[in-house]
Design a protein around this motif. Structure first.
Motif, PDB file in Angstrom:
ATOM      1  N   LYS A 108       5.305  10.112  -0.410  1.00 27.96           N
ATOM      2  CA  LYS A 108       4.627   8.814  -0.428  1.00 27.96           C
ATOM      3  C   LYS A 108       5.441   7.807   0.364  1.00 27.96           C
ATOM      4  O   LYS A 108       6.668   7.779   0.298  1.00 27.96           O
ATOM      5  N   GLU A 126       5.798   3.737   1.117  1.00 25.58           N
ATOM      6  CA  GLU A 126       5.466   2.364   0.727  1.00 25.58           C
ATOM      7  C   GLU A 126       5.371   1.504   1.982  1.00 25.58           C
ATOM      8  O   GLU A 126       6.296   1.492   2.793  1.00 25.58           O
ATOM      9  N   TYR A 166       0.848  -1.188   0.000  1.00 23.88           N
ATOM     10  CA  TYR A 166       0.000   0.000   0.000  1.00 23.88           C
ATOM     11  C   TYR A 166       0.883   1.236   0.000  1.00 23.88           C
ATOM     12  O   TYR A 166       1.905   1.270   0.673  1.00 23.88           O
ATOM     13  N   GLU A 167       0.490   2.239  -0.760  1.00 26.39           N
ATOM     14  CA  GLU A 167       1.221   3.492  -0.820  1.00 26.39           C
ATOM     15  C   GLU A 167       0.388   4.566  -0.141  1.00 26.39           C
ATOM     16  O   GLU A 167      -0.730   4.851  -0.559  1.00 26.39           O
ATOM     17  N   GLU A 205      -0.015   8.474   0.922  1.00 27.35           N
ATOM     18  CA  GLU A 205       0.426   9.848   0.687  1.00 27.35           C
ATOM     19  C   GLU A 205       0.393  10.578   2.017  1.00 27.35           C
ATOM     20  O   GLU A 205      -0.599  10.522   2.735  1.00 27.35           O
TER      21      GLU A 205
END
Length: 108
Positions: A92, A94, A59-60, A62
């Motif tokens: 961002k 990770e 999932y990224e 922000e």
């Protein structure tokens, strides 16, 4: 969870059952009253499953510009959990999200 969130308040839902492969990702945004700390609670589960089965997914997230970012993961017999430094790239971060919730703390 209480140690990480403390007196923060719920801001908004970032993702609710967002599809990522065969899994769903949940992400809730909280903020400390002074506005200088944002906390994101994240976890995943297999789509349509009502049981824990070891689901994990990339999932990224922000995140706003910050001076410090770290992740807190619950740990057995440890009220503070495990703290892991994090290095966002161009706003961002990770993450590998699992059924065990994790908390991303962003200090401004």
């Amino acid at each position: 969870m209480q140690k990480v969130l403390g007196n923060s308040v719920f801001v908004k839902t970032i993702s609710y059952r967002e599809k990522s492969g065969g899994n769903e990702v949940y992400c809730l945004h909280f903020q400390k009253p002074d506005g200088f700390e944002n906390i994101y609670a994240l976890w995943a589960q297999e789509t349509g499953s009502g049981n824990d089965n070891g689901a994990t997914t990339a999932y990224e997230l922000e995140i706003p510009a910050s001076s410090a970012v770290y992740v807190v993961v619950p740990a057995n017999n440890d009220l503070d959990g495990d703290t892991i430094p994090a290095n966002p790239v161009r706003g961002k971060l990770e993450l590998l999200v699992s059924e065990k919730p994790q908390f991303v703390v962003v200090k401004n």
